[in-house]
Design a protein around this motif. Structure first.
Motif, PDB file in Angstrom:
ATOM      1  N   THR A  30      22.396  46.147 -24.539  1.00 48.07           N
ATOM      2  CA  THR A  30      23.545  46.253 -23.461  1.00 48.07           C
ATOM      3  C   THR A  30      25.235  46.115 -23.905  1.00 48.07           C
TER       4      THR A  30
ATOM      5  N   HIS B  48       3.953  41.805 -22.762  1.00 49.05           N
ATOM      6  CA  HIS B  48       4.754  41.284 -21.709  1.00 49.05           C
ATOM      7  C   HIS B  48       6.130  40.673 -21.406  1.00 49.05           C
ATOM      8  N   PRO B  50      10.181  41.589 -21.471  1.00 48.28           N
ATOM      9  CA  PRO B  50      10.765  42.655 -20.239  1.00 48.28           C
ATOM     10  C   PRO B  50      11.949  44.020 -20.846  1.00 48.28           C
ATOM     11  N   ASP B 167      25.377  35.267 -15.924  1.00 47.69           N
ATOM     12  CA  ASP B 167      26.905  34.966 -16.029  1.00 47.69           C
ATOM     13  C   ASP B 167      26.511  37.169 -14.460  1.00 47.69           C
ATOM     14  N   THR B 169      23.981  39.576 -12.866  1.00 43.68           N
ATOM     15  CA  THR B 169      23.577  39.808 -11.120  1.00 43.68           C
ATOM     16  C   THR B 169      22.822  38.280 -10.410  1.00 43.68           C
TER      17      THR B 169
ATOM     18  N   ALA C 302       4.493  44.792 -17.266  1.00 40.49           N
ATOM     19  CA  ALA C 302       6.372  43.999 -17.490  1.00 40.49           C
ATOM     20  C   ALA C 302       7.330  44.703 -17.542  1.00 40.49           C
ATOM     21  N   HIS C 303       7.321  46.398 -16.961  1.00 41.56           N
ATOM     22  CA  HIS C 303       8.187  46.758 -17.488  1.00 41.56           C
ATOM     23  C   HIS C 303       8.880  46.765 -15.944  1.00 41.56           C
ATOM     24  N   GLY C 306       9.956  43.123 -16.465  1.00 44.52           N
ATOM     25  CA  GLY C 306      11.432  43.100 -16.429  1.00 44.52           C
ATOM     26  C   GLY C 306      13.159  43.411 -15.918  1.00 44.52           C
ATOM     27  N   TRP C 308      14.130  43.074 -13.357  1.00 48.56           N
ATOM     28  CA  TRP C 308      16.268  42.353 -13.651  1.00 48.56           C
ATOM     29  C   TRP C 308      16.082  41.713 -14.722  1.00 48.56           C
ATOM     30  N   VAL C 309      15.841  42.102 -15.424  1.00 43.24           N
ATOM     31  CA  VAL C 309      16.335  41.615 -16.605  1.00 43.24           C
ATOM     32  C   VAL C 309      17.317  42.216 -17.118  1.00 43.24           C
ATOM     33  N   ARG C 310      16.806  43.536 -17.703  1.00 43.09           N
ATOM     34  CA  ARG C 310      17.098  44.465 -17.929  1.00 43.09           C
ATOM     35  C   ARG C 310      18.957  44.468 -17.047  1.00 43.09           C
ATOM     36  N   ASP C 311      19.035  44.632 -15.927  1.00 38.01           N
ATOM     37  CA  ASP C 311      19.549  44.606 -14.907  1.00 38.01           C
ATOM     38  C   ASP C 311      20.706  43.643 -15.197  1.00 38.01           C
ATOM     39  N   ALA C 312      20.537  42.342 -15.003  1.00 41.00           N
ATOM     40  CA  ALA C 312      21.402  41.423 -15.447  1.00 41.00           C
ATOM     41  C   ALA C 312      22.085  41.351 -16.863  1.00 41.00           C
ATOM     42  N   ALA C 313      21.660  42.218 -17.593  1.00 43.39           N
ATOM     43  CA  ALA C 313      21.944  42.600 -19.108  1.00 43.39           C
ATOM     44  C   ALA C 313      22.799  43.283 -18.775  1.00 43.39           C
ATOM     45  N   ARG C 314      22.809  44.417 -18.134  1.00 40.81           N
ATOM     46  CA  ARG C 314      24.059  45.686 -17.929  1.00 40.81           C
ATOM     47  C   ARG C 314      24.970  45.342 -17.342  1.00 40.81           C
ATOM     48  N   ALA C 315      24.609  44.109 -16.196  1.00 42.89           N
ATOM     49  CA  ALA C 315      26.155  43.329 -15.819  1.00 42.89           C
ATOM     50  C   ALA C 315      26.428  42.579 -16.354  1.00 42.89           C
ATOM     51  N   HIS C 316      26.221  41.958 -17.402  1.00 40.05           N
ATOM     52  CA  HIS C 316      26.811  41.057 -17.576  1.00 40.05           C
ATOM     53  C   HIS C 316      27.594  42.017 -18.711  1.00 40.05           C
ATOM     54  N   ALA C 317      27.337  43.042 -19.515  1.00 40.69           N
ATOM     55  CA  ALA C 317      28.177  42.966 -20.552  1.00 40.69           C
ATOM     56  C   ALA C 317      28.788  44.927 -19.289  1.00 40.69           C
TER      57      ALA C 317
END
Lengths: 95, 269, 328
Positions: A30, B48, B50, B167, B169, C302-303, C306, C308-317
């Motif tokens: 990202t 496992h 993310p 930072d 969400t 796992a998907h 995970g 919320w992690v992917r969402d957070a990384a995108r939101a941060h970017a």
């Protein structure tokens, strides 16, 4: 699931100083820092790199294979660009 | 020094080592156990994670730590001089004989907790090993030179995730803050030297961990500011890991890790 | 690499340009490589997407049975080697997803197919790892079988797939060796260890022979894949190569493959196996193997866990640069 898309990055590796960076593959990340970290973890697990580049795949402008004839074939007939086109007597030695 | 290690309590199949712990051996085991237990915890993520790219990252972090543990155990065996190797220390000691920090044995929790735990540890281990490269003990200095580079990268990787999650969400921030509440109390233990280690530090053989506090504080403040995190207040500051008084979690971790080796005492793998 | 540029790819069912298809086949016949933006028949593209993504899924799902023993590996040396090996498999999955993406499909879409239970992956990973010897057996037999399959793929007509396979084969060269070494150590160890090794061979032998796929006579995709130089050896040919290489290794270990009909044919110089139970293969492929449900469930968890992690990384970017500049 398009909400889950993250950008594609192209990875280039310089295996050791003195050599050029070479395309190694691609990955998803990202942000740039994550892309660099992932490139490190994914493509340099066996000491393959002295330097890494990551480039957003979308930033690469590629030539169209359908235009390969127009772009690259005309050069084939310019044999005078190659040293073997010219005759130099052997007595002259290496040139 | 109490000298002789506590007798094995609730020993599993395959009896535990009997160790005569000199201060140096005990200090080495403490550092080795930190690395092994944290490496083991990270390895639990395999398959496992993310993000697929992060599978590779977590495994790399784990492999670095397991590698550090192996070097330290090997040196511990040489110091002890009783013929014990890395696997004797890793597989044939009971929970009370482990000297690791309580922090590193805490369960993985979610990805925020894992990355925060790693950040809190790496922010200490990075300057610790850098300082140890100047240790009076040449073998330790050489191990430190390797570990220092590895932990510098760990710190960068974990800090980047702490910032992203802090930072990112509302949910990621909430999870990270919850992890901080849970893990913060365990950080104080990192800076305390046992009596024997303090004497070694005075003699210049090792670093007094207390001296690293200002560096750690600066790293924490810098990253927490970017992650919108505040240091928790609260007075609970558990310790005891270095003395072998662990949380309940370590017993389960070791039961898993050691079960096979202890089921076949004397076997080669 | 060229994923975005391929968004305009011809729709499935578009009329086939006979002349272009003939030129394409001529290029294949001349052993030229096909690159992402080159013309290719839609069927070629779809065949490759299916094969490469199944291959990628297999690597990712394949992390689970071996990952099952990382926390219990009986020595630190074995623990590090196993973790590095399973990590490689994750890497190989990523190389392969990236190769598939050059054909104009997003990795996320492929992963969704896996998690929805629509896409296939190698049936072998639906068997359980019950003892430490299974880790040896997987390295020795499963990776051994995979190498038989993968080496010819390094010459596959599709450039990105071939390049991914070259990297994978290079990295995998230690996998089979570490498996064989585990088996050898067990076979030279205590009687209990040796019994563990024989038990693992008993359980993995037939599923590994099935890994090469149904007999040539019944294989659906073989002929076109061969014409397109995606596949260079038939299922039965590869199975035979594996058998000939592996039976002597089993004998070296002092282990006996669980096949009373297994015999050496002196005339042809080949080992001949007894009949394979293809009903078992079909059942596992249909989702009814011992671990199909657990494997998919683990990947789904796992998907989902995970997300919320992917969402957070995108939101941060996506936040303005100014915010991040402060962080640096």
């Amino acid at each position: 699931m398009s909400a889950d898309l993250s950008p594609l990055w192209e990875v280039f590796i310089r295996s050791r100083n003195g050599l050029a960076h070479r395309h190694a593959g691609s990955l998803h990340a990202t942000d740039a820092e994550m892309a660099l970290a992932a490139a490190r973890d994914l493509f340099t697990r066996r000491g393959e790199a002295a330097s890494l580049w990551v480039v957003p795949a979308a930033a690469i402008i590629a030539s169209d294979p359908a235009e390969a004839g127009m772009l690259f074939e005309p050069t084939g007939s310019k044999i005078y660009r190659h040293p073997t086109f010219y005759e130099v007597p052997e007595d002259v030695g290496h040139m | 020094m109490s000298g002789i290690c506590e007798p094995a309590m609730g020993a599993m199949v395959g009896s535990a080592l009997t160790l005569v712990e000199t201060p140096l051996l005990r200090a080495l085991l403490a550092r080795a156990d930190d690395a092994l237990i944290l490496g083991h915890r990270l390895s639990e993520w395999t398959g496992h994670a993310p993000i697929l790219e992060e599978e590779l990252a977590l495994a790399n972090l784990a492999l670095d730590l397991i590698g550090q543990a192996r070097l330290l155990y090997e040196y511990a065996g040489a110091i002890e001089g009783a013929g014990h190797g890395e696997d004797d220390f890793a597989y044939f000691r009971d929970p009370p004989q482990f000297r690791n920090l309580l922090l590193v044995e805490q369960p993985n929790g979610d990805f925020a907790a894992t990355m925060l735990r790693h950040f809190l540890y790496a922010a200490f281990a990075d300057p610790y090993w850098r300082a140890m490269t100047a240790a009076g003990d040449a073998t330790l200095a050489a191990i430190a030179a390797k570990a220092e580079k590895e932990m510098a990268y760990h710190l960068r990787h974990a800090a980047a995730w702490v910032i992203r999650l802090g930072d990112g969400t509302a949910e990621s921030h909430r999870r990270l803050a919850a992890a901080l509440d849970a893990l913060w109390p365990f950080t104080g233990e990192m800076f305390t030297a046992e009596a024997g280690e303090a004497a070694l530090a005075e003699a210049g053989a090792v670093i007094d961990p207390a001296t690293l506090r200002p560096l750690w504080d600066a790293t924490i403040d810098r990253v927490f500011a970017a992650a919108n995190l505040a240091r928790p207040s609260g007075e609970w500051a558990p310790s005891g890991g270095r003395a072998g008084r662990h949380s309940e979690h370590l017993g389960h971790l070791l039961a898993t890790m050691q079960h096979l080796a202890r089921s076949h005492p004397g076997a080669t793998w | 690499m060229y994923t975005q540029a391929l968004n305009t790819a011809e729709a499935p069912g578009a009329p086939v340009d006979a002349a272009a298809a003939a030129r394409f086949q001529a290029r294949i016949d001349a052993e030229q490589r096909i690159e992402p933006r080159d013309f290719m028949p839609e069927a070629y593209r779809r065949t490759l997407i299916r094969q490469i993504s199944q291959h990628a899924h297999s690597e990712i799902v394949g992390m689970l049975p071996e990952g099952n023993w990382i926390t219990r590996a009986p020595s630190l040396r074995r623990k590090a080697a196993l973790l590095a090996k399973v990590q490689d498999e994750g890497g190989h999955g990523l190389y392969l997803y990236a190769a598939a993406e050059t054909l104009g499909v997003a990795r996320e879409a492929l992963v969704d197919q896996l998690l929805a239970g629509v896409a296939k992956y190698s049936s072998i990973f639906n068997y359980p790892t019950l003892t430490w010897a299974d880790i040896g057996a997987i390295g020795w037999l499963v990776d051994g079988a995979a190498i038989m399959n993968q080496i010819p793929l390094c010459r596959c007509s599709y450039g990105p797939y071939a390049r991914a396979m070259i990297r994978i084969c290079k990295e995998e060269s230690f996998h089979q060796r570490q498996g064989f070494e585990i088996m050898l150590t067990l076979c030279r160890g205590t009687p209990a260890q040796k019994a563990m090794a024989q038990d693992a061979l008993d359980r993995w032998w037939w599923p590994v022979l099935m890994m090469f796929g149904p007999p040539d006579a019944q294989s659906q995709h073989s002929q076109t894949s061969t014409r397109w130089k995606i596949k260079r050896f038939s299922n039965d040919e590869l199975r035979q190569k594996f058998l000939d290489a592996t039976v002597p290794q089993a004998r070296f270990l002092g282990l006996t493959p669980p096949d009373p009909a297994l015999a050496f044919d002196a005339e042809t110089g080949h080992w001949r196996a007894g009949p394979i139970d293809w009903a078992e293969f079909e059942a596992v492929l249909a989702g009814n193997g011992p671990c199909n449900r657990e494997r998919l469930e683990a990947r789904r968890r796992a998907h989902e866990d995970g997300a919320w992690v992917r969402d957070a990384a995108r939101a941060h970017a996506e936040k303005p640069r100014a915010t991040k500049a402060q962080a640096a």
